[in-house]
Design an enzyme around this catalytic site. Structure first.
Site, PDB file in Angstrom:
ATOM      1  CG  LEU A 139       0.572  -3.383  -9.306  1.00  0.00           C
ATOM      2  CD1 LEU A 139      -0.359  -4.294 -10.100  1.00  0.00           C
ATOM      3  CD2 LEU A 139      -0.188  -2.144  -8.846  1.00  0.00           C
ATOM      4  CG  ASP A 140       1.767  -3.318  -2.089  1.00  0.00           C
ATOM      5  OD1 ASP A 140       2.927  -2.895  -2.281  1.00  0.00           O
ATOM      6  OD2 ASP A 140       0.900  -2.677  -1.466  1.00  0.00           O
ATOM      7  CE  LYS A 141       3.132 -13.447  -1.839  1.00  0.00           C
ATOM      8  NZ  LYS A 141       3.627 -14.214  -0.669  1.00  0.00           N
TER       9      LYS A 141
END
Length: 324
Positions: A139-141
């Site tokens: 998942l993105d940050k």
């Protein structure tokens, strides 16, 4: 750690026919780096149709591929760190983690420490013997929510195959600007932006990408959507919704210039200004358990900052949530 070799049998899917073999295997075995895969091919540990091959060979349609994987060396470059994690599920084969916004998944340039991978190595030191500490998707940050982590090579292989076969189901909650129709599908190929390497872009020569969405709740100038993926390209949901002129609230890359609804209450103006990340949450995750084969599913509630923003939007609407 076992010194035995692991044999993995794969079949080249139709959509990858003709691509370089090392690229195809990197897609089918995302837990292993392309450099490692090329090393296996060069060492004769990869056979296509019973024959040795080269990394640049085109992958024949439907061919059977056998990969012989030796013991994975422990990685000392990534250090264990005692970072608190919300472990939704654990058994001897996998963890399901509810990742908070702000936590990077893998160490990289600018983020050598304080990542999910560092935290996993502290949670379970035996993950040092599994590539990428068992992480099979990301998942993105600043996207919150669920991801699954494999605790051994067999589980990692099973989960990676399921991801490649698109049988891992992921459903997200996204708060976007504007008022899209009741639902739809965005089918647009995605590739790296030609001039900005941080961004992705819709490109005719990009990789196929399909996103489905449906409306859950409407506000005066925003919409809460359920979003599911057929493919898992970098920034796919964020880019596709922005391409459809409904960027995700707070997205610093694809969100465009922040706007406020006409006549918005001061409370809403402040809530939108204060929300500094993309309003995107991985809410539901399901997959076939790597040992039992039984379908398992997990659900994560929206984090507090997301729920607060929705509550403000409902008050701005007049105290009543708009149903889809």
């Amino acid at each position: 750690m076992s010194t035995e070799f692991q044999l993995i049998d794969l079949e080249i899917p139709r959509e990858l026919t003709g691509e370089r073999l090392d690229r195809v295997l990197a897609r089918l075995l995302p837990e292993h780096s392309r450099t490692r895969i090329r090393g296996w091919i060069d060492a004769g540990d990869v056979e296509v149709g019973g024959r040795r091959c080269k990394p640049s060979d085109p992958a024949p349609r439907g061919a059977r591929v056998r990969v012989r994987i030796g013991p994975v060396a422990s990685t000392t470059a990534v250090l264990a760190e005692a970072i608190e994690l919300n472990v939704v599920h654990r058994d001897r084969d996998c963890f399901v983690i509810d990742k908070p916004a702000g936590l990077v998944v893998h160490p990289g340039a600018g983020n050598p420490r304080h990542t999910l991978q560092n935290a996993l190595l502290a949670l379970d030191p035996t993950l040092a013997a599994v590539p990428r500490a068992g992480i099979v998707h990301r998942l993105d940050k600043d996207t919150s929510g669920l991801l699954v982590v494999a605790r051994n090579l067999e589980a990692q292989t099973s989960l990676s195959r399921q991801l490649a076969a698109r049988t891992v189901s992921r459903e997200y909650r996204a708060l976007c600007r504007g008022l899209p129709t009741g639902g739809g599908t965005i089918d647009q190929p995605i590739g790296r932006h030609r001039s900005d390497r941080v961004r992705m872009a819709v490109r005719g020569d990009g990789r196929p990408a399909v996103t489905h969405y449906r409306v859950l709740e409407r506000f005066r100038a925003h919409t809460l959507c359920a979003v599911s993926l057929e493919t898992g390209r970098t920034h796919q949901i964020r880019l596709h919704l922005a391409h459809a002129h409904h960027p995700i609230v707070g997205d610093p890359v694809y969100g465009g210039r922040p706007t406020r609804p006409r006549g918005a209450t001061p409370e809403l103006v402040e809530a939108l200004r204060a929300f500094k990340r993309q309003a995107l949450h991985a809410a539901i995750l399901s997959f076939d358990h790597p040992r039992s084969g039984r379908r398992v599913a997990f659900e994560s509630p929206l984090p507090a900052d997301f729920e607060h923003l929705l509550a403000v939007l409902r008050r701005d609407l007049g105290g009543e949530a708009g149903g889809a």
